[in-house]
Structure formats: C-alpha cells, structure tokens
Design a protein around this motif. Structure first.
Motif, PDB file in Angstrom:
ATOM      1  N   GLY A 199       0.837  -1.200   0.000  1.00 48.56           N
ATOM      2  CA  GLY A 199       0.000   0.000   0.000  1.00 48.56           C
ATOM      3  C   GLY A 199       0.865   1.240   0.000  1.00 48.56           C
ATOM      4  N   ALA A 200       1.095   1.816   1.209  1.00 47.68           N
ATOM      5  CA  ALA A 200       1.945   3.007   1.304  1.00 47.68           C
ATOM      6  C   ALA A 200       2.329   3.273   2.749  1.00 47.68           C
ATOM      7  N   LEU A 201       3.416   4.012   2.893  1.00 43.60           N
ATOM      8  CA  LEU A 201       3.805   4.586   4.179  1.00 43.60           C
ATOM      9  C   LEU A 201       3.402   6.048   4.141  1.00 43.60           C
ATOM     10  N   ALA A 202       2.779   6.510   5.198  1.00 43.75           N
ATOM     11  CA  ALA A 202       2.418   7.923   5.320  1.00 43.75           C
ATOM     12  C   ALA A 202       3.286   8.516   6.417  1.00 43.75           C
ATOM     13  N   TYR A 203       4.042   9.564   6.078  1.00 38.05           N
ATOM     14  CA  TYR A 203       4.898  10.223   7.056  1.00 38.05           C
ATOM     15  C   TYR A 203       4.477  11.673   7.183  1.00 38.05           C
ATOM     16  N   HIS A 204       4.229  12.102   8.421  1.00 37.84           N
ATOM     17  CA  HIS A 204       3.836  13.475   8.718  1.00 37.84           C
ATOM     18  C   HIS A 204       5.096  14.240   9.135  1.00 37.84           C
ATOM     19  N   PHE A 205       5.510  15.203   8.330  1.00 39.33           N
ATOM     20  CA  PHE A 205       6.728  15.953   8.607  1.00 39.33           C
ATOM     21  C   PHE A 205       6.575  16.919   9.782  1.00 39.33           C
ATOM     22  N   GLY A 206       5.347  17.260  10.155  1.00 40.77           N
ATOM     23  CA  GLY A 206       5.121  18.163  11.288  1.00 40.77           C
ATOM     24  C   GLY A 206       5.203  17.451  12.626  1.00 40.77           C
ATOM     25  N   ASN A 207       4.429  16.369  12.776  1.00 41.41           N
ATOM     26  CA  ASN A 207       4.409  15.678  14.069  1.00 41.41           C
ATOM     27  C   ASN A 207       5.256  14.406  14.073  1.00 41.41           C
ATOM     28  N   ARG A 208       5.888  14.108  12.943  1.00 44.52           N
ATOM     29  CA  ARG A 208       6.819  12.989  12.770  1.00 44.52           C
ATOM     30  C   ARG A 208       6.173  11.619  12.961  1.00 44.52           C
ATOM     31  N   LYS A 209       4.857  11.546  12.789  1.00 42.85           N
ATOM     32  CA  LYS A 209       4.172  10.254  12.904  1.00 42.85           C
ATOM     33  C   LYS A 209       4.269   9.497  11.594  1.00 42.85           C
ATOM     34  N   LEU A 210       4.262   8.181  11.738  1.00 38.76           N
ATOM     35  CA  LEU A 210       4.331   7.282  10.585  1.00 38.76           C
ATOM     36  C   LEU A 210       3.131   6.351  10.650  1.00 38.76           C
ATOM     37  N   SER A 211       2.454   6.201   9.524  1.00 34.02           N
ATOM     38  CA  SER A 211       1.314   5.284   9.446  1.00 34.02           C
ATOM     39  C   SER A 211       1.515   4.359   8.253  1.00 34.02           C
ATOM     40  N   PHE A 212       1.043   3.142   8.405  1.00 36.60           N
ATOM     41  CA  PHE A 212       1.083   2.169   7.325  1.00 36.60           C
ATOM     42  C   PHE A 212      -0.317   2.046   6.743  1.00 36.60           C
ATOM     43  N   LEU A 213      -0.458   2.325   5.475  1.00 35.80           N
ATOM     44  CA  LEU A 213      -1.721   2.116   4.782  1.00 35.80           C
ATOM     45  C   LEU A 213      -1.571   0.779   4.072  1.00 35.80           C
ATOM     46  N   LYS A 214      -2.184  -0.240   4.636  1.00 34.02           N
ATOM     47  CA  LYS A 214      -1.925  -1.618   4.233  1.00 34.02           C
ATOM     48  C   LYS A 214      -2.814  -2.124   3.101  1.00 34.02           C
ATOM     49  N   VAL A 215      -3.640  -1.258   2.563  1.00 36.08           N
ATOM     50  CA  VAL A 215      -4.544  -1.659   1.483  1.00 36.08           C
ATOM     51  C   VAL A 215      -4.397  -0.651   0.340  1.00 36.08           C
ATOM     52  N   PRO A 216      -3.993  -1.098  -0.844  1.00 38.62           N
ATOM     53  CA  PRO A 216      -3.821  -0.158  -1.961  1.00 38.62           C
ATOM     54  C   PRO A 216      -5.073   0.682  -2.243  1.00 38.62           C
ATOM     55  N   LEU A 276      -9.880   5.802   8.102  1.00 39.24           N
ATOM     56  CA  LEU A 276      -9.838   7.252   7.893  1.00 39.24           C
ATOM     57  C   LEU A 276      -9.958   8.014   9.203  1.00 39.24           C
ATOM     58  N   ALA A 277     -10.760   7.527  10.134  1.00 42.77           N
ATOM     59  CA  ALA A 277     -10.868   8.164  11.456  1.00 42.77           C
ATOM     60  C   ALA A 277      -9.520   8.121  12.164  1.00 42.77           C
ATOM     61  N   SER A 278      -8.821   7.010  12.045  1.00 43.05           N
ATOM     62  CA  SER A 278      -7.498   6.889  12.652  1.00 43.05           C
ATOM     63  C   SER A 278      -6.514   7.852  11.989  1.00 43.05           C
ATOM     64  N   LEU A 279      -6.579   7.967  10.680  1.00 42.92           N
ATOM     65  CA  LEU A 279      -5.699   8.907   9.970  1.00 42.92           C
ATOM     66  C   LEU A 279      -6.021  10.346  10.356  1.00 42.92           C
ATOM     67  N   ALA A 280      -7.294  10.650  10.578  1.00 44.57           N
ATOM     68  CA  ALA A 280      -7.677  11.996  11.014  1.00 44.57           C
ATOM     69  C   ALA A 280      -7.161  12.266  12.426  1.00 44.57           C
ATOM     70  N   ALA A 281      -7.230  11.270  13.289  1.00 47.22           N
ATOM     71  CA  ALA A 281      -6.765  11.434  14.669  1.00 47.22           C
ATOM     72  C   ALA A 281      -5.274  11.706  14.739  1.00 47.22           C
ATOM     73  N   SER A 282      -4.524  11.188  13.780  1.00 51.85           N
ATOM     74  CA  SER A 282      -3.068  11.427  13.765  1.00 51.85           C
ATOM     75  C   SER A 282      -2.700  12.577  12.821  1.00 51.85           C
ATOM     76  N   ASP A 283      -3.693  13.317  12.342  1.00 49.02           N
ATOM     77  CA  ASP A 283      -3.505  14.505  11.504  1.00 49.02           C
ATOM     78  C   ASP A 283      -2.934  14.177  10.117  1.00 49.02           C
ATOM     79  N   MET A 284      -3.075  12.936   9.679  1.00 48.15           N
ATOM     80  CA  MET A 284      -2.628  12.580   8.324  1.00 48.15           C
ATOM     81  C   MET A 284      -3.588  13.135   7.276  1.00 48.15           C
TER      82      MET A 284
END
Length: 90
Positions: A27-44, A78-86
């Motif tokens: 899928g993809a790695l999402a990296y937030h340059f502001g808060n330095r959080k990393l998320s794995f989007l495991k579904v294309p 998407l709720a999880s991504l919103a909670a981490s400001d992605m």
C-alpha cells in the motif's frame, strides 16, 4: 488535531500537505513531517481513497467507490488517519 471522536465522514477531508505518501508493495507509508508520525496504509485501495479525498464533497461521497461491505473498515481507517492529523477537514 482531529480526534477519532471528532471525525465526521459527512465533511470533506484532504491529505494534510505535511504528509508524504511513499508507495510500497502492501500500500503506502504515510509520514507526517510536522508531528513525525508514521502510518502504514496496508490496502492499496485505501491509498487511492486517501489520495483522492480532496476531490470529493465528503468522505461518504468518496466511499461510494468502495464496495459497501468494506466501507465501515475504511471509515475506521480514515478516522485513525484523522486522529493522527494525516488527513484533515477542508
């Protein structure tokens, strides 16, 4: 920052401009340059949904492209991504 409790799929959201999506075989790695959080989007399909959120009037509108039986899991992601400001409300 939005919390999962505040996530409202009736609103329009977009990928936060401080977030970079790096394509991966899973899928993809999402990296937030502001808060330095990393998320794995495991579904294309989720990656494509996140990339295109800004083109839709609401999250619910964007979810129309997702099979009905998968929409609840995509809403939770998407709720999880919103909670981490992605993603953020427009």
């Amino acid at each position: 920052m939005t919390t999962a409790a505040e996530f409202d799929p009736s609103l329009g959201y977009e990928l936060n401009p401080q977030v970079a999506l790096r394509p991966e075989p899973f899928g993809a790695l999402a990296y937030h340059f502001g808060n330095r959080k990393l998320s794995f989007l495991k579904v294309p399909e989720l990656v494509e949904l996140v990339r295109g959120l800004g083109e839709h009037a609401s999250v619910e509108d964007a979810l129309l492209a997702v099979p009905r039986e998968r929409r609840a899991s995509f809403r939770r992601a998407l709720a999880s991504l919103a909670a981490s400001d992605m993603i953020r409300p427009r």
